[in-house]
Design a protein around this motif. Structure first.
Motif, PDB file in Angstrom:
ATOM      1  N   THR A  37       8.101   5.523   2.702  1.00  0.00           N
ATOM      2  CA  THR A  37       7.600   4.188   2.201  1.00  0.00           C
ATOM      3  C   THR A  37       7.615   3.396   3.346  1.00  0.00           C
ATOM      4  OG1 THR A  37       8.387   4.821   0.235  1.00  0.00           O
ATOM      5  CG2 THR A  37       7.588   2.574   0.539  1.00  0.00           C
ATOM      6  N   LEU A  38       8.840   3.019   4.044  1.00  0.00           N
ATOM      7  CA  LEU A  38       8.794   2.151   5.256  1.00  0.00           C
ATOM      8  C   LEU A  38       8.264   2.684   6.299  1.00  0.00           C
ATOM      9  CD1 LEU A  38      12.596   0.944   4.533  1.00  0.00           C
ATOM     10  CD2 LEU A  38      10.516  -0.186   3.862  1.00  0.00           C
ATOM     11  N   GLY A  39       8.202   4.042   6.598  1.00  0.00           N
ATOM     12  CA  GLY A  39       7.794   4.552   7.655  1.00  0.00           C
ATOM     13  C   GLY A  39       6.364   4.483   8.009  1.00  0.00           C
ATOM     14  N   ILE A  40       5.749   4.479   6.721  1.00  0.00           N
ATOM     15  CA  ILE A  40       4.203   4.503   6.956  1.00  0.00           C
ATOM     16  C   ILE A  40       3.789   3.134   6.940  1.00  0.00           C
ATOM     17  CG2 ILE A  40       2.190   4.797   5.360  1.00  0.00           C
ATOM     18  CD1 ILE A  40       3.356   7.253   4.485  1.00  0.00           C
TER      19      ILE A  40
ATOM     20  N   PRO B 284      -2.569   7.296  -5.485  1.00  0.00           N
ATOM     21  CA  PRO B 284      -1.242   7.669  -5.512  1.00  0.00           C
ATOM     22  C   PRO B 284      -0.909   9.073  -5.468  1.00  0.00           C
ATOM     23  CG  PRO B 284      -1.775   5.929  -7.010  1.00  0.00           C
ATOM     24  CD  PRO B 284      -2.920   6.425  -6.441  1.00  0.00           C
ATOM     25  N   LEU B 285       0.069   9.611  -4.937  1.00  0.00           N
ATOM     26  CA  LEU B 285       0.532  10.948  -4.776  1.00  0.00           C
ATOM     27  C   LEU B 285       1.167  11.305  -6.048  1.00  0.00           C
ATOM     28  CD1 LEU B 285       2.562  10.851  -1.348  1.00  0.00           C
ATOM     29  CD2 LEU B 285      -0.117  11.350  -2.027  1.00  0.00           C
ATOM     30  N   VAL B 286       0.686  12.406  -6.185  1.00  0.00           N
ATOM     31  CA  VAL B 286       0.979  13.162  -7.610  1.00  0.00           C
ATOM     32  C   VAL B 286       2.751  13.590  -7.535  1.00  0.00           C
ATOM     33  CG1 VAL B 286       0.550  14.925  -9.397  1.00  0.00           C
ATOM     34  CG2 VAL B 286      -1.126  14.377  -7.889  1.00  0.00           C
ATOM     35  N   VAL B 287       3.114  13.411  -8.651  1.00  0.00           N
ATOM     36  CA  VAL B 287       4.703  13.815  -8.897  1.00  0.00           C
ATOM     37  C   VAL B 287       4.747  14.772 -10.217  1.00  0.00           C
ATOM     38  CG1 VAL B 287       5.589  11.771  -7.739  1.00  0.00           C
ATOM     39  CG2 VAL B 287       5.186  11.581 -10.331  1.00  0.00           C
ATOM     40  N   GLU B 288       5.946  15.188 -10.127  1.00  0.00           N
ATOM     41  CA  GLU B 288       6.188  16.343 -11.304  1.00  0.00           C
ATOM     42  C   GLU B 288       7.363  16.351 -11.496  1.00  0.00           C
ATOM     43  OE1 GLU B 288       4.363  19.951 -10.425  1.00  0.00           O
ATOM     44  OE2 GLU B 288       5.934  20.604  -9.045  1.00  0.00           O
ATOM     45  N   GLU B 289       7.920  16.927 -12.887  1.00  0.00           N
ATOM     46  CA  GLU B 289       9.378  16.886 -13.106  1.00  0.00           C
ATOM     47  C   GLU B 289       9.980  17.817 -12.144  1.00  0.00           C
ATOM     48  OE1 GLU B 289      12.152  17.711 -16.914  1.00  0.00           O
ATOM     49  OE2 GLU B 289       9.773  17.783 -17.150  1.00  0.00           O
ATOM     50  N   ARG B 290      11.204  17.591 -12.059  1.00  0.00           N
ATOM     51  CA  ARG B 290      11.982  18.220 -10.971  1.00  0.00           C
ATOM     52  C   ARG B 290      12.892  19.156 -11.713  1.00  0.00           C
ATOM     53  NH1 ARG B 290      14.604  15.601  -5.473  1.00  0.00           N
ATOM     54  NH2 ARG B 290      14.528  17.800  -4.159  1.00  0.00           N
TER      55      ARG B 290
ATOM     56  N   GLY C 188       9.538   5.670  -9.373  1.00  0.00           N
ATOM     57  CA  GLY C 188       9.662   5.377 -10.875  1.00  0.00           C
ATOM     58  C   GLY C 188      10.635   6.346 -11.269  1.00  0.00           C
ATOM     59  N   ASP C 189      10.899   7.323 -10.817  1.00  0.00           N
ATOM     60  CA  ASP C 189      12.109   8.462 -11.029  1.00  0.00           C
ATOM     61  C   ASP C 189      12.352   9.108  -9.984  1.00  0.00           C
ATOM     62  OD1 ASP C 189      13.745   9.864 -12.570  1.00  0.00           O
ATOM     63  OD2 ASP C 189      12.307  10.944 -13.627  1.00  0.00           O
ATOM     64  N   LEU C 190      13.186   8.686  -9.091  1.00  0.00           N
ATOM     65  CA  LEU C 190      13.690   9.497  -7.784  1.00  0.00           C
ATOM     66  C   LEU C 190      14.400  10.688  -8.069  1.00  0.00           C
ATOM     67  CD1 LEU C 190      14.442   6.833  -5.014  1.00  0.00           C
ATOM     68  CD2 LEU C 190      12.553   8.415  -5.247  1.00  0.00           C
TER      69      LEU C 190
ATOM     70  N   ALA D 280       0.879  -1.279  -0.080  1.00  0.00           N
ATOM     71  CA  ALA D 280       0.001  -0.034   0.069  1.00  0.00           C
ATOM     72  C   ALA D 280       0.777   1.205   0.033  1.00  0.00           C
ATOM     73  CB  ALA D 280      -0.750  -0.208   1.181  1.00  0.00           C
ATOM     74  N   SER D 281       1.920   1.276   0.766  1.00  0.00           N
ATOM     75  CA  SER D 281       2.781   2.578   0.841  1.00  0.00           C
ATOM     76  C   SER D 281       3.523   2.540  -0.330  1.00  0.00           C
ATOM     77  CB  SER D 281       3.967   2.369   2.044  1.00  0.00           C
ATOM     78  OG  SER D 281       4.576   3.321   2.206  1.00  0.00           O
ATOM     79  N   LEU D 282       4.232   1.548  -1.120  1.00  0.00           N
ATOM     80  CA  LEU D 282       4.633   1.586  -2.532  1.00  0.00           C
ATOM     81  C   LEU D 282       3.577   2.132  -3.372  1.00  0.00           C
ATOM     82  CD1 LEU D 282       6.857  -1.691  -2.493  1.00  0.00           C
ATOM     83  CD2 LEU D 282       7.621   0.587  -2.542  1.00  0.00           C
ATOM     84  N   TYR D 283       2.486   1.658  -3.389  1.00  0.00           N
ATOM     85  CA  TYR D 283       1.610   2.342  -4.352  1.00  0.00           C
ATOM     86  C   TYR D 283       1.225   3.636  -4.328  1.00  0.00           C
ATOM     87  CZ  TYR D 283      -3.457   3.203  -5.809  1.00  0.00           C
ATOM     88  OH  TYR D 283      -4.751   3.775  -6.062  1.00  0.00           O
ATOM     89  N   LEU D 284       1.311   4.251  -2.749  1.00  0.00           N
ATOM     90  CA  LEU D 284       1.228   5.440  -2.541  1.00  0.00           C
ATOM     91  C   LEU D 284       2.141   6.336  -3.349  1.00  0.00           C
ATOM     92  CD1 LEU D 284      -1.015   7.142  -0.800  1.00  0.00           C
ATOM     93  CD2 LEU D 284       0.679   7.142   0.946  1.00  0.00           C
TER      94      LEU D 284
END
Length: 826
Positions: free
Chosen positions: A361-364, A673-679, A282-284, A272-276
């Protein structure tokens, strides 16, 4: 019973019991036996002689039950012969060899004793040691079991096992204590005395067939809250042991099976945490949590600077790598030293972005499992009801909101552990041990997050007061051990945190409060009943209007969940714990509304309870809408209690309605899932270390614009490249003015404000005056600036370049992808 033979689970029992009902015999002695034809006879002679001498010679004084676990030799025959000579010795015979656990289960099931002793056939622990176990139970009426312990400091081990067995035993014991039964130092000594009814209940519920049965039984006693005492005994290794090397591996496998449910729950939480965070993982390197505002940059910097401090043996409570030259009080900022320090190797090897992703991820997942553990231990035996409660506690809408940006508010695995230890103090079984552990746990939580701990303490206090009122007898019994335990807790924790807290409140760059406006930062009433931006039924625009920002959607449980929690509370109202939970949730929700509540429908504003608390020490810095987060674990526990009852409904229709109500409350708030954007990438001028040729003598680098709460990407220039330079400006909590009131970011200065406003287009390029040039030079001198860096590709770079050129009186150089101005020292 037919012709004196009992049949059960493929086993036969011979011999006539004294009566047909449990409790008809004073003591039952259960001896599992496999291939014991040589020593079983002498063992039974010793046992019978001792029992006659010390327990009694009457028919109802004692019984011995030998369980032959499918032995291929004459073990059964030896037991039968002993039974002919002494009718109180009975044989239970298994048709096949299945293991010690199976044998004990059959033997205890056949027992009739008010107490049950299980012992090995090799007499490694002499029968005389039974007196010690009986004395332990007699001295403490609250005990339900006394077990022989070779690890007790007063035990006498007269003959050691081989070195290999000692090592394997030591490793196995540590594994058992880690994953199964904490606090018991020797689970495997084959000499244990139980209350008879509880032994039959525990062994009746057991499922393991092998050597790990001891662990399963003790775990059952622990789960039921039945106290167990370790008692010192004499013990001597006997030749002919049936425990082989492979048995250690089989026992490890049984431990895994014993904890398979918990492992499965943990795996589901991790998924579930990885899904979040699937978009981020996918692109840290190239993505950022879109709703983190600037907090991801800040938290990566916190983890990075802590690792750098540790690696260079610097003070972990302070740094001047940000906000040069004044620096940052790291204890006054939530840098989570309890994790940032242990994660130092990970940060140094893989960078702070990886560390932050792992912590989130692990903490949640671990937090969810910790709540599951507490609920399963304290509130319900149903593993999956507890799992649902743990999931709601850790993945509730406010938690998912903070999962965008605030690890200190979602990595809360210590809170359930602290709650459990506080409850143990109330029980008064081992006040000193529990007080010491609570002190250590509390000190550690302070280094994870003080504000979540404060909110948890508020919730615990409300719960305790309501529960004490509802169950006064229990409360009166708990007062003395709780008071003593809390005194011990303070004696342990205060010395550990005294200096860090002194540094936080009185050290360099300390501040006394962070104010959030006269109107406060409470939740609007609708925030309790609406859905958050990242809930399945949520609407980002609506949630945004009702919250400070996307990381502070601190309620948003939705009206169906509120209705379900209310219904559960009323349904189970007779239980004091439910009353206390329901009123705790209500109090937290009301307090989260802030100092005043606006009722839009009627156009009126009324004062609220937070008005009384808002100026108290510590609470004055709290964002009061966060108090609603206390409801998440409360709702999780109420959900688990309800599911535990629903699954027991006899009528299928009733179960269907119950599950439908739960689904109606939970489905709308399922997290997305949380939203990500280009950094934004780190400029090549920084990433390739080109700045080193221009920045000398430990002077600071001034990015344009300077880092602040609105835009702090330049913190990554530092944290992502190994902290090779110091920064002017910053994003942190620090003091402002003579009253040292807390603010976000560095003290405002003319040049930093001008560059910020120009960058965001809120002011046009100014007509530079001599006074402005003088003030700009003063700001650069204050920052001990050595180099100003303006990325070429940044928005409004031409305007910023022109203004800086006018202020400094010289054109910049372009090096790689940045314009730079070297600043002469004053």
């Amino acid at each position: 019973m037919q012709n004196g033979i009992l049949r059960s689970r493929g086993a036969t029992a011979t011999g006539e019991p004294a009566d047909q009902g449990p409790g008809a015999v004073g003591l039952s002695v259960v001896i599992p036996a496999y291939r014991e034809e040589d020593r079983l006879g002498p063992t039974l002679d010793v046992v019978r002689s001792y029992l006659d001498s010390h327990v009694g010679t009457g028919t109802e004084d004692w019984e011995v039950i030998v369980v032959d676990d499918g032995s291929p030799d004459r073990t059964a025959a030896v037991a039968l012969k002993a039974g002919v000579d002494e009718h109180r010795i009975r044989l239970v015979q298994s048709e096949q060899n299945r293991g010690k656990g199976s044998a004990l289960r059959l033997g205890v099931a056949a027992s009739l004793g008010r107490r049950v002793l299980i012992m090995d056939a090799d007499l490694a622990t002499p029968m005389e040691e039974l007196a010690r176990l009986e004395k332990a139970l007699a001295d403490d009426p609250n005990l339900d079991a006394a077990i022989g312990s070779r690890a007790h400091r007063d035990s006498a081990v007269e003959r050691q096992q081989s070195a290999l067995r000692e090592v394997l035993g030591w490793v196995g014991n540590r594994v058992i204590r880690l994953v199964a039964v904490r606090g018991i130092r020797d689970t495997q000594c084959g000499f244990k005395l139980f209350d008879g009814d509880q032994a039959r209940a525990a062994f009746g519920a057991a499922r393991l067939d092998g050597w790990a049965i001891d662990v399963e039984i003790l775990q059952y006693f622990r789960r039921k809250g039945w106290p167990v005492a370790e008692v010192p005994v004499r013990w001597a290794h006997q030749d002919g042991s049936k425990v082989q090397l492979l048995d250690y591996l089989r026992t490890l496998g049984e431990l895994m099976r014993l904890n398979a449910g918990g492992i499965a729950v943990a795996a589901l939480y991790l998924l579930a945490s990885l899904y979040l965070y699937k978009g981020w993982w996918g692109d840290l390197d190239g993505s950022i949590l879109a709703h983190s505002l600037q907090d991801q940059n800040q938290w990566e910097w916190f983890f990075g600077v802590t690792a750098d401090n540790v690696a260079h043996l610097r003070n972990p409570l302070f740094t001047d790598f940000q906000n040069m030259p004044d620096g940052v009080n790291l204890m006054g900022n939530t840098v989570m030293l309890g994790l940032s320090v242990p994660f130092t190797p990970v940060t140094l090897l893989f960078g702070p972005t990886v560390t932050l992703a792992l912590v989130f991820t692990l903490g949640i997942a671990v937090t969810a499992w910790s709540w599951y553990w507490l609920i399963h231990r304290r509130f319900t035996e149903s593993r999956w009801a507890a799992a649902a409660g743990g999931a709601l506690a850790a993945f509730a809408p406010p938690m998912v909101s903070h999962a965008n940006a605030h690890p200190n508010f979602v990595v809360l695995f210590m809170i359930p552990v602290i709650v459990d230890r506080a409850l143990r103090l109330c029980e008064g079984r081992n006040v000193v041990r529990d007080g010491v552990l609570l002190g250590l746990f509390s000190a550690y939580q302070i280094f994870l997050g003080e504000e979540p701990f404060l909110l948890a303490a508020m919730g615990m206090l409300i719960f305790a007061l309501v529960h004490a009122y509802a169950d006064r007898e229990t409360a009166r019994a708990a007062v003395r051990p709780l008071a003593k335990g809390l005194a011990i807790t303070a004696a342990v924790s205060v010395p550990l945190v005294a200096f860090p807290l002194y540094w936080q409140f009185f050290g360099p760059q300390s501040y006394h409060s962070v104010l959030h406006g006269e109107g406060g930062a409470g939740n609007p009433l609708r925030a309790l009943t609406e859905y958050s931006a990242r809930s399945l039924f949520g609407n980002a625009e609506t949630a945004g209007r009702l919250s400070l920002n996307t990381t502070e959607q601190n309620a948003f449980y939705g009206w169906p969940l509120l209705a379900l929690a209310t219904g559960i509370t009323l349904w189970l109202w007779r239980r004091p714990v439910v009353r206390a939970l329901g009123i705790t949730a209500l109090a937290a929700a009301v307090l989260s509304l802030g100092p005043r509540v606006e009722i839009d429908k009627f156009g009126i504003t009324v004062p609220a309870p937070w008005r009384v608390l808002r100026h108290l020490p510590l609470l004055e810095s709290v964002i009061e809408s966060r108090v609603a987060m206390v409801c998440a674990p409360v709702f999780g526990i109420l959900l688990a209690l309800a599911l535990d009852r629903i699954v027991g409904f006899r009528a299928r229709e009733h179960r269907f309605v119950g599950y439908l109500a739960v689904a109606a409350a939970l489905v709308p708030i399922l997290p997305l899932p949380l939203v990500v954007e280009e950094r934004d990438p780190v400029p090549a001028f920084i990433a390739r270390g080109l700045y080193e040729d221009y920045l000398k003598d430990g002077r600071s680098l001034v990015p344009v614009p300077l880092p602040d709460p609105r835009y702090a990407a330049s913190l990554r220039w530092q944290s992502g490249t190994g902290f090779g330079f110091k920064l002017a400006g910053g994003y942190f909590n620090g003091p402002d003015g003579p009253d040292r009131v807390g603010i976000y970011g560095a003290r405002p200065r003319m040049l930093s404000d001008l560059l910020r406003d120009m960058r965001w287009g809120t002011v046009p390029p100014p007509d530079v005056t001599p006074e402005m040039r003088e003030e700009a030079r003063g700001d650069l001198a204050h920052w001990k600036a050595g180099l100003i860096v303006l990325p070429v590709a940044q928005e409004r770079t031409p305007e910023l370049r022109g203004t800086l050129t006018s202020l400094l009186g010289k054109e910049p150089q372009q090096v790689a992808d940045c314009f730079i101005w070297q600043v002469d020292p004053v």
